[in-house]
Design a protein around this motif. Structure first.
Motif, PDB file in Angstrom:
ATOM      1  N   GLY A  71       0.816  -1.215   0.000  1.00  0.00           N
ATOM      2  CA  GLY A  71       0.000   0.000   0.000  1.00  0.00           C
ATOM      3  C   GLY A  71       0.848   1.261   0.000  1.00  0.00           C
ATOM      4  N   ASN A  72       1.883   1.258   0.823  1.00  0.00           N
ATOM      5  CA  ASN A  72       2.769   2.418   0.875  1.00  0.00           C
ATOM      6  C   ASN A  72       3.494   2.621  -0.446  1.00  0.00           C
ATOM      7  OD1 ASN A  72       3.040   3.898   3.589  1.00  0.00           O
ATOM      8  ND2 ASN A  72       2.769   1.763   4.163  1.00  0.00           N
ATOM      9  N   ASN A  73       3.933   1.542  -1.068  1.00  0.00           N
ATOM     10  CA  ASN A  73       4.616   1.671  -2.356  1.00  0.00           C
ATOM     11  C   ASN A  73       3.703   2.277  -3.409  1.00  0.00           C
ATOM     12  OD1 ASN A  73       7.113   0.745  -1.539  1.00  0.00           O
ATOM     13  ND2 ASN A  73       6.641  -1.380  -1.997  1.00  0.00           N
ATOM     14  N   ARG A  74       2.436   1.931  -3.394  1.00  0.00           N
ATOM     15  CA  ARG A  74       1.501   2.510  -4.364  1.00  0.00           C
ATOM     16  C   ARG A  74       1.256   3.991  -4.067  1.00  0.00           C
ATOM     17  NH1 ARG A  74       0.258  -2.717  -4.676  1.00  0.00           N
ATOM     18  NH2 ARG A  74      -0.108  -3.500  -6.785  1.00  0.00           N
ATOM     19  N   LEU A  75       1.055   4.334  -2.810  1.00  0.00           N
ATOM     20  CA  LEU A  75       0.728   5.723  -2.478  1.00  0.00           C
ATOM     21  C   LEU A  75       1.910   6.669  -2.617  1.00  0.00           C
ATOM     22  CD1 LEU A  75      -1.738   5.430   0.535  1.00  0.00           C
ATOM     23  CD2 LEU A  75      -2.232   5.665  -1.896  1.00  0.00           C
ATOM     24  N   ARG A  76       3.120   6.144  -2.575  1.00  0.00           N
ATOM     25  CA  ARG A  76       4.304   6.991  -2.732  1.00  0.00           C
ATOM     26  C   ARG A  76       4.339   7.698  -4.077  1.00  0.00           C
ATOM     27  NH1 ARG A  76       9.184   3.938   0.206  1.00  0.00           N
ATOM     28  NH2 ARG A  76       7.804   2.179  -0.030  1.00  0.00           N
ATOM     29  N   ARG A  77       3.600   7.185  -5.034  1.00  0.00           N
ATOM     30  CA  ARG A  77       3.569   7.757  -6.386  1.00  0.00           C
ATOM     31  C   ARG A  77       2.725   9.032  -6.469  1.00  0.00           C
ATOM     32  NH1 ARG A  77       1.737   2.073  -9.117  1.00  0.00           N
ATOM     33  NH2 ARG A  77       3.385   0.833  -8.190  1.00  0.00           N
ATOM     34  N   TYR A  78       1.980   9.304  -5.417  1.00  0.00           N
ATOM     35  CA  TYR A  78       1.020  10.410  -5.445  1.00  0.00           C
ATOM     36  C   TYR A  78       1.599  11.647  -4.781  1.00  0.00           C
ATOM     37  CZ  TYR A  78      -2.213   7.122  -7.338  1.00  0.00           C
ATOM     38  OH  TYR A  78      -2.795   6.220  -8.185  1.00  0.00           O
ATOM     39  N   PRO A  79       1.054  12.809  -5.146  1.00  0.00           N
ATOM     40  CA  PRO A  79       1.526  14.046  -4.510  1.00  0.00           C
ATOM     41  C   PRO A  79       1.141  14.075  -3.030  1.00  0.00           C
ATOM     42  CG  PRO A  79      -0.358  14.491  -5.940  1.00  0.00           C
ATOM     43  CD  PRO A  79       0.008  13.054  -6.140  1.00  0.00           C
ATOM     44  N   GLU A  80       1.667  15.055  -2.358  1.00  0.00           N
ATOM     45  CA  GLU A  80       1.423  15.241  -0.920  1.00  0.00           C
ATOM     46  C   GLU A  80      -0.064  15.223  -0.587  1.00  0.00           C
ATOM     47  OE1 GLU A  80       2.037  18.958   2.123  1.00  0.00           O
ATOM     48  OE2 GLU A  80       3.581  18.603   0.605  1.00  0.00           O
ATOM     49  N   VAL A  81      -0.873  15.818  -1.455  1.00  0.00           N
ATOM     50  CA  VAL A  81      -2.328  15.832  -1.287  1.00  0.00           C
ATOM     51  C   VAL A  81      -2.944  15.288  -2.570  1.00  0.00           C
ATOM     52  CG1 VAL A  81      -4.372  17.291  -0.999  1.00  0.00           C
ATOM     53  CG2 VAL A  81      -2.285  17.792   0.288  1.00  0.00           C
ATOM     54  N   TYR A  82      -3.863  14.324  -2.406  1.00  0.00           N
ATOM     55  CA  TYR A  82      -4.548  13.759  -3.566  1.00  0.00           C
ATOM     56  C   TYR A  82      -5.989  13.476  -3.168  1.00  0.00           C
ATOM     57  CZ  TYR A  82      -5.601  10.853  -7.587  1.00  0.00           C
ATOM     58  OH  TYR A  82      -6.167  10.357  -8.728  1.00  0.00           O
ATOM     59  N   SER A  83      -6.903  13.894  -3.992  1.00  0.00           N
ATOM     60  CA  SER A  83      -8.345  13.694  -3.744  1.00  0.00           C
ATOM     61  C   SER A  83      -8.775  14.217  -2.374  1.00  0.00           C
ATOM     62  CB  SER A  83      -8.707  12.215  -3.878  1.00  0.00           C
ATOM     63  OG  SER A  83      -8.531  11.792  -5.196  1.00  0.00           O
ATOM     64  N   ILE A  85      -7.032  14.241   0.303  1.00  0.00           N
ATOM     65  CA  ILE A  85      -6.430  13.456   1.377  1.00  0.00           C
ATOM     66  C   ILE A  85      -4.970  13.858   1.548  1.00  0.00           C
ATOM     67  CG2 ILE A  85      -5.729  11.100   2.046  1.00  0.00           C
ATOM     68  CD1 ILE A  85      -8.767  11.645   2.172  1.00  0.00           C
ATOM     69  N   ASP A  86      -4.545  13.976   2.803  1.00  0.00           N
ATOM     70  CA  ASP A  86      -3.146  14.238   3.122  1.00  0.00           C
ATOM     71  C   ASP A  86      -2.394  12.906   2.996  1.00  0.00           C
ATOM     72  OD1 ASP A  86      -0.657  14.697   4.313  1.00  0.00           O
ATOM     73  OD2 ASP A  86      -1.481  16.112   5.770  1.00  0.00           O
ATOM     74  N   VAL A  87      -1.882  12.640   1.816  1.00  0.00           N
ATOM     75  CA  VAL A  87      -1.203  11.373   1.527  1.00  0.00           C
ATOM     76  C   VAL A  87       0.047  11.220   2.383  1.00  0.00           C
ATOM     77  CG1 VAL A  87      -0.084   9.997  -0.279  1.00  0.00           C
ATOM     78  CG2 VAL A  87      -2.133  11.333  -0.816  1.00  0.00           C
ATOM     79  N   ASP A  88       0.810  12.290   2.550  1.00  0.00           N
ATOM     80  CA  ASP A  88       2.034  12.215   3.344  1.00  0.00           C
ATOM     81  C   ASP A  88       1.760  11.797   4.784  1.00  0.00           C
ATOM     82  OD1 ASP A  88       3.563  12.865   1.160  1.00  0.00           O
ATOM     83  OD2 ASP A  88       4.090  14.876   1.847  1.00  0.00           O
ATOM     84  N   GLU A  89       0.680  12.284   5.360  1.00  0.00           N
ATOM     85  CA  GLU A  89       0.318  11.914   6.740  1.00  0.00           C
ATOM     86  C   GLU A  89       0.018  10.419   6.831  1.00  0.00           C
ATOM     87  OE1 GLU A  89      -0.837  12.077  10.812  1.00  0.00           O
ATOM     88  OE2 GLU A  89       0.326  13.492   9.606  1.00  0.00           O
ATOM     89  N   LEU A  90      -0.755   9.906   5.899  1.00  0.00           N
ATOM     90  CA  LEU A  90      -1.089   8.482   5.898  1.00  0.00           C
ATOM     91  C   LEU A  90       0.170   7.644   5.700  1.00  0.00           C
ATOM     92  CD1 LEU A  90      -3.114   6.176   5.978  1.00  0.00           C
ATOM     93  CD2 LEU A  90      -3.580   6.587   3.550  1.00  0.00           C
ATOM     94  N   LEU A  91       1.024   8.053   4.772  1.00  0.00           N
ATOM     95  CA  LEU A  91       2.272   7.330   4.544  1.00  0.00           C
ATOM     96  C   LEU A  91       3.162   7.342   5.781  1.00  0.00           C
ATOM     97  CD1 LEU A  91       3.217   8.446   0.923  1.00  0.00           C
ATOM     98  CD2 LEU A  91       2.652   6.131   1.677  1.00  0.00           C
ATOM     99  N   ASP A  92       3.276   8.483   6.421  1.00  0.00           N
ATOM    100  CA  ASP A  92       4.130   8.611   7.596  1.00  0.00           C
ATOM    101  C   ASP A  92       3.697   7.643   8.698  1.00  0.00           C
ATOM    102  OD1 ASP A  92       6.184   9.931   9.265  1.00  0.00           O
ATOM    103  OD2 ASP A  92       4.450  10.707  10.369  1.00  0.00           O
ATOM    104  N   LYS A  93       2.416   7.643   9.012  1.00  0.00           N
ATOM    105  CA  LYS A  93       1.917   6.800  10.113  1.00  0.00           C
ATOM    106  C   LYS A  93       1.935   5.316   9.746  1.00  0.00           C
ATOM    107  CE  LYS A  93       0.956  10.146  12.994  1.00  0.00           C
ATOM    108  NZ  LYS A  93       1.686  11.255  12.446  1.00  0.00           N
TER     109      LYS A  93
END
Length: 129
Positions: A71-83, A85-93
């Motif tokens: 899941g993290n590998n897939r989301l790493r492809r997205y910008p900091e915010v997508y749709s 959602i704060d993608v970086d926050e989700l990735l960090d945790k």
């Protein structure tokens, strides 16, 4: 970025944030199956993190590590915010959870309490401001 965010996506976010990871998977899987890129991979990344957290709760450490990693590998492809959602926050945790599983000794794994230890926060999907 998608122009209209489906209602089901926000239902999946609510399920995720309330710890209903299996239900979140079901909700987002239905969207994922019908989506086109780039949303398809985004949904898949979020639902894989949800399943990873579900496995964590069932002490399936191998399954948790595999799904959190995917899941993290897939989301790493997205910008900091997508749709929205704060993608970086989700990735960090979620990466914190993954690294904790990977570094813990087998006898320590059963003692891990997701969300009950400040060093192991429960990942949340946060809307971007």
């Amino acid at each position: 970025m998608m122009e209209v965010i489906p209602k089901q996506f926000w239902e999946g976010v609510e399920q995720f944030n309330s710890g209903q990871f299996y239900a979140c998977h079901d909700t987002l899987e239905a969207l994922w199956m019908e989506a086109s890129e780039p949303d398809k991979t985004f949904y898949q990344g979020v639902l894989q993190i949800a399943v990873g957290l579900y496995h964590f709760g069932n002490q399936n450490w191998r399954g948790a590590a595999i799904l959190l990693g995917e899941g993290n590998n897939r989301l790493r492809r997205y910008p900091e915010v997508y749709s929205g959602i704060d993608v970086d926050e989700l990735l960090d945790k979620s990466l914190t959870v993954l690294k904790t599983i990977q570094m813990a000794k087998p006898e320590e794994l059963a003692l891990l309490k997701l969300g009950e230890d400040e060093n192991l926060p429960l990942p949340k999907i946060v809307r971007s401001a």
